[in-house]
Design a protein around this motif. Structure first.
Motif, short mmCIF file in Angstrom:
data_model
loop_
_atom_site.label_atom_id
_atom_site.label_comp_id
_atom_site.label_asym_id
_atom_site.label_seq_id
_atom_site.Cartn_x
_atom_site.Cartn_y
_atom_site.Cartn_z
N UNK A 1 0.84 -1.19 0.00
CA UNK A 1 0.00 0.00 0.00
C UNK A 1 0.88 1.25 0.00
N UNK A 2 0.39 2.32 -0.61
CA UNK A 2 1.17 3.57 -0.67
C UNK A 2 1.51 4.06 0.74
N UNK A 3 0.56 3.89 1.64
CA UNK A 3 0.78 4.33 3.02
C UNK A 3 1.86 3.53 3.73
N UNK A 4 2.25 2.40 3.16
CA UNK A 4 3.30 1.58 3.78
C UNK A 4 4.68 1.90 3.22
N UNK A 5 4.74 2.93 2.39
CA UNK A 5 6.04 3.33 1.86
C UNK A 5 6.41 4.68 2.47
N UNK A 6 7.55 4.67 3.12
CA UNK A 6 8.00 5.88 3.79
C UNK A 6 9.12 6.50 2.94
N UNK A 7 8.91 7.73 2.51
CA UNK A 7 9.90 8.36 1.62
C UNK A 7 10.68 9.41 2.39
N UNK A 8 11.98 9.37 2.24
CA UNK A 8 12.83 10.38 2.86
C UNK A 8 13.53 11.15 1.74
N UNK A 9 13.43 12.46 1.79
CA UNK A 9 14.20 13.28 0.85
C UNK A 9 14.97 14.30 1.69
N UNK A 10 15.98 14.89 1.10
CA UNK A 10 16.62 16.04 1.73
C UNK A 10 17.45 15.73 2.96
N UNK A 11 18.04 14.55 3.04
CA UNK A 11 18.93 14.26 4.17
C UNK A 11 20.13 13.51 3.61
N UNK A 12 21.28 14.16 3.64
CA UNK A 12 22.45 13.56 2.97
C UNK A 12 22.94 12.30 3.68
N UNK A 13 22.52 12.09 4.93
CA UNK A 13 22.90 10.83 5.58
C UNK A 13 21.99 9.68 5.16
N UNK A 14 20.83 10.01 4.64
CA UNK A 14 19.91 8.96 4.18
C UNK A 14 20.20 8.58 2.74
N UNK A 15 20.63 9.56 1.96
CA UNK A 15 21.05 9.24 0.60
C UNK A 15 22.19 10.17 0.21
N UNK A 16 23.25 9.58 -0.25
CA UNK A 16 24.53 10.29 -0.30
C UNK A 16 24.72 11.17 -1.53
N UNK A 17 24.14 10.74 -2.68
CA UNK A 17 24.41 11.43 -3.94
C UNK A 17 23.15 12.02 -4.53
N UNK A 18 23.34 12.97 -5.42
CA UNK A 18 22.19 13.53 -6.12
C UNK A 18 22.44 14.99 -6.45
N UNK A 19 21.48 15.61 -7.10
CA UNK A 19 21.66 17.01 -7.51
C UNK A 19 20.66 17.93 -6.82
N UNK A 20 19.39 17.61 -6.86
CA UNK A 20 18.43 18.46 -6.18
C UNK A 20 17.16 18.66 -6.98
N UNK A 21 16.30 19.49 -6.41
CA UNK A 21 14.99 19.72 -7.01
C UNK A 21 14.98 21.06 -7.71
N UNK A 22 14.96 21.00 -9.00
CA UNK A 22 14.89 22.21 -9.84
C UNK A 22 14.55 21.74 -11.25
#
Ligand code: MCN
Length: 780
Positions: free
Chosen positions: A515-536
């Motif tokens: 279920x969608x409610x059983x998926x927990x999404x984390x954004x914006x924390x460099x300790x949770x995910x190390x690489x990326x560029x950003x929202x733009x």
């Protein structure tokens, strides 16, 4: 799968936390021993600094520290160029970036001169008064044309002029096309300065932990990974020692991706020095000066047409106000240059822009990022062409649309460093048709005439645009099934209200049968995910969304493999649904995903080489180039010819952003964008005097549209899937904001019959007072 949620208007996972006040925003942070910062900002736009002495401020009880530029030592460095200019022959680019605290000169009102750290913000603000400051005021560069003239004051004296950049791009041969044209139409257009106005202003909290040798920074940034990497470098730390968290962020709209704002650079440094956490929250007045601006441009544009209304070519020469520094290189004016061509076939194009340094706050991308200026020029030119050639405005657009068999379509103009802009896919005519139908284009003239008999002035506007979205370089996602069967998703982008917590959950839920409610999404924390560029650049859905999809697919495969080993059956005989993997046709023979996660992380035995423990995967997605979305907006207004009060009677958006993940979130994105477009077109103008002072730096004077001014919108979508990503998505985050300018100009001109009265609307914004000035001496 029983949990097919992709494409459904699922309610947002994050809203419970937001609506019940549980969501953490930066100002909610209260850390033990926390100090507060306030910045002394220049009150003049241009001055030589003779003295900044913080010693008296230090004597005020409660003040812990105070610094001016000289106190920063080697830490005092100009910021980086964030987007280097693309390789366009003949380009001139003079890079000048902001420093944490001004040293020799101040170059715009609001530029920071000193920082005070105190036990409370009140004390810090009071202590700003104690700082001894001597400035020798200089004439300010405010007017773009005057700024380029010989003898003008110079924002950066060492350059010898106020030229920030000069770029010419051509395709075909405009001069030859113009020589053969039946009609040449030339106008000067103006787009005034504006500012993004997120509900939450900017803020930074920095906490140095000397025992752990670790810096944690909470920042309202749109790009936590970039900020982490950059700050680690300038603080002399490695990236692992810096954690950047962008918690819930109350709107970003582009300016929150700017790096590095002085406060972002100063607070971590001070926190390291004092070994105490420090908070700074921008107040609304500061936001007007200390957060970046957008929009000042002047275009001299000419369109060449055949007598049947086909575009033969366009020439455009424009000035772009870059403000006092140019950390974003050419980003905004290049967007204007490329996007001007819109959904139309323009065989010959000659476009030159000059980016000018002025003594105004820095200009960086703000929702639409220069696209609305280009669209304003193109759509207005087409309106004047329609009038002169006596062709219906919608018809002239239709005749020039790029045909569906022309994709991928080469726009011919270099767009950032990805090379020439290519539109990946699209089918433009049905979008125009749907918009015309929905607005009631065919019957409008009768309606207008009938209303006129009652003394009511109705007008109609139609504007088309393309939107470059979903650019790289890449994003990643880690998808992990927890032992309780819940799924967690982490990405490197930040979220400022776009609904990522839900749409990424939808993508993972579909792949993993939960279920969608059983998926927990984390954004914006460099300790949770190390690489990326950003929202733009409307890239979250395309780039991070596809990374989530790829990672979820791998996890699904792993789950199938584990279950097939367990049941000693083929993976083809298994189904993943309702949080379980079961054997097709024997639903009682199942294993829960959480149990498979435990099996994937064995406590005994051995993990085979090449096998990763955990029911998880980290995958990356990097598109070859951006996906081009498109749309048409149409609007009917009623205008009072005496007061210029405007009522939007109908507003229609037809939009193609490829596959839609969540139509409700998408509608919210369009609604918000249109609200900003309405503000930009009719209400919002930063008014500067000739000394660079902002005259309307409050929300009482800088008018934002409220819910009363934003109409109900009719929204429709066509779907042309992007071939550039497996899900066929194009971005949508800026679409609403792009075509407001020409739409208003066209509709108001029509309502007041201005063309017949010898008045043309060539500028944005068009406020009632400006319309009064423009029509004062009009005929009729
Ligand atoms: N979406 C979708 N289907 C699509 C495309 C998008 O369901 N085919 C959904 C996405 O999944 C996402 C939202 O619409 O939840 C926006 O997606 P996208 O177009 O990818 O944009 P980003 O996620 O990259 O967000 C950035 C974009 C930009 S550039 C600005 S500026 C902007 C905007 O989003 N700033 C915003 N929308 C904003 N909305 C809020 N509330 N606050 C801002 O600061």
């Amino acid at each position: 799968m029983s949990t097919r949620t992709f494409g459904e208007p699922i309610k947002r996972n994050e809203d419970r936390r937001l609506l019940t006040g549980q969501a953490l925003f930066i100002d909610d942070l209260e850390l033990p021993g926390m100090l507060h910062a306030a910045l002394l900002r220049s009150q003049v736009a241009h001055a030589r600094i003779l003295k900044v002495d913080v010693s008296k401020a230090l004597q005020r009880p409660g003040v812990v520290a105070a610094y001016a530029a000289g106190d920063l030592g080697d830490y005092w460095q100009p910021g980086p160029i964030l987007v280097p200019p693309p390789p366009i022959e003949g380009t001139i680019f003079n890079a000048r970036t902001q420093v944490p605290l001004a040293k020799d000169k101040v170059r715009h009102v609001g530029e920071p001169l000193a920082i005070v750290i105190a036990e409370s913000r009140y004390i810090a603000e009071d202590a700003l008064e104690d700082i001894e400051l001597e400035l020798e005021q200089l004439p300010a560069v405010v007017d773009l044309e005057k700024g380029l003239r010989e003898g003008s004051a110079l924002v950066h004296e060492d350059l010898g002029s106020n030229l920030s950049a000069h770029v010419r791009q051509t395709k075909g041969n405009y001069a030859a096309a113009a020589a053969k044209a039946d009609h040449l139409i030339k106008r000067r257009f103006r787009y005034e300065h504006g500012i993004s106005s997120p509900i939450e202003t900017r803020g930074v909290v920095a906490q140095w932990d000397a025992r752990a040798n670790q810096m944690t920074i909470w920042d309202t940034t749109q790009a936590p990974v970039f900020v982490r990497n950059g700050l680690a470098g300038i603080l002399g730390l490695n990236e692992r020692q810096v954690r950047v968290i962008a918690p819930f962020v109350g709107g970003g709209f582009g300016p929150k991706i700017m790096m590095f704002y002085p406060e972002e650079v100063l607070l971590p440094w001070v926190s390291m020095k004092l070994n105490r956490p420090i908070k700074w929250i921008e107040d609304r007045l500061e936001h007007f000066f200390a957060t970046t601006h957008e929009r000042g441009q002047i275009h001299d544009a000419e369109i060449a047409l055949s007598k049947d209304g086909r575009i033969l070519g366009i020439r455009d020469v424009f000035l772009h106000d870059g403000g006092a520094y140019d950390p974003y290189g050419l980003t905004v004016p290049i967007n204007s240059q490329c996007t001007l061509l819109g959904p139309y076939v323009v065989p010959n194009y000659d476009s030159t822009f000059t980016q000018v340094f002025t003594n105004l706050p820095i200009v960086t991308p703000y929702r639409g990022a220069g696209r609305q200026h280009g669209v304003f020029v193109m759509e207005r030119l087409l309106d004047f062409a329609a009038h002169e050639l006596n062709i219906d405005p919608a018809e002239i657009r239709r005749r020039n649309l790029i045909p569906p068999d022309a994709f991928p379509y080469n726009n011919g103009i270099i767009y950032q460093d990805f090379g020439v802009l290519e539109y990946d896919s699209g089918n433009y005519e049905p979008v125009l048709d749907l918009a015309l139908d929905a607005i009631g284009y065919k019957t409008f003239r009768d309606e207008q005439a009938a209303a006129r008999l009652q003394g009511r002035h109705l007008g109609i506007g139609v504007a088309a645009y393309v939107e470059g979205t979903g650019i790289g370089p890449y994003e990643g996602a880690k998808v992990q099934v927890q032992s309780n069967g819940k799924v967690s998703v982490a990405t490197g982008i930040g979220t400022q209200g776009q609904g990522h917590f839900t749409v990424f959950a939808q993508i993972a839920a579909d792949q993993l049968g939960v279920a969608v409610g059983d998926v927990d999404v984390v954004t914006g924390d460099t300790d949770q995910f190390y690489w990326g560029a950003g929202t733009f650049a409307s890239r979250g859905a395309v780039v991070a969304g596809n990374a989530v999809n790829e990672a979820s697919k791998v996890v699904r495969k792993k789950a199938l493999k584990l279950a097939s080993d367990l049941f000693e059956c083929s993976e083809d005989d298994l189904v993943v649904e309702n949080g379980r993997v079961s054997i097709v046709g024997i639903p009682e023979k199942f294993v829960k995903l959480g149990d498979l996660a435990n099996r994937a992380n064995p406590m005994r035995g051995a993990v085979q080489p090449g096998t990763e423990p955990g029911l998880e995967s980290t995958q990356y997605f990097g598109p070859k180039m951006g996906a081009t979305a498109n749309g048409v907006h149409a609007m009917i207004v009623e205008m009072d010819p005496q007061t210029f009060d405007l009522k939007i009677l109908k507003y229609v958006v037809v939009h193609d952003c490829g596959t839609v993940i969540n139509p409700m979130i998408l509608a919210g994105q369009i609604h918000g964008g249109v609200a900003q477009g309405i503000g930009n077109a009719f209400y919002e103008k930063l008014a500067f005097d000739d000394q660079g002072q902002l005259l309307n730096a409050s929300l009482a004077d800088y008018l934002l549209p409220t819910a009363l001014e934003v109409p109900r919108m009719e929204l429709a979508h066509t779907v042309t899937k992007s071939p550039l990503n497996p899900m066929g998505i194009k971005g949508a985050g800026e679409a609403g904001a792009i075509p407001g300018g020409p739409l208003f100009a066209q509709a108001i001109e029509d309502a007041l019959d201005l063309k017949a009265r010898g008045v043309e609307l060539l500028e944005i914004p068009l406020s009632p007072s400006r319309l009064f000035e423009l029509t004062r001496s009009a005929k009729g």
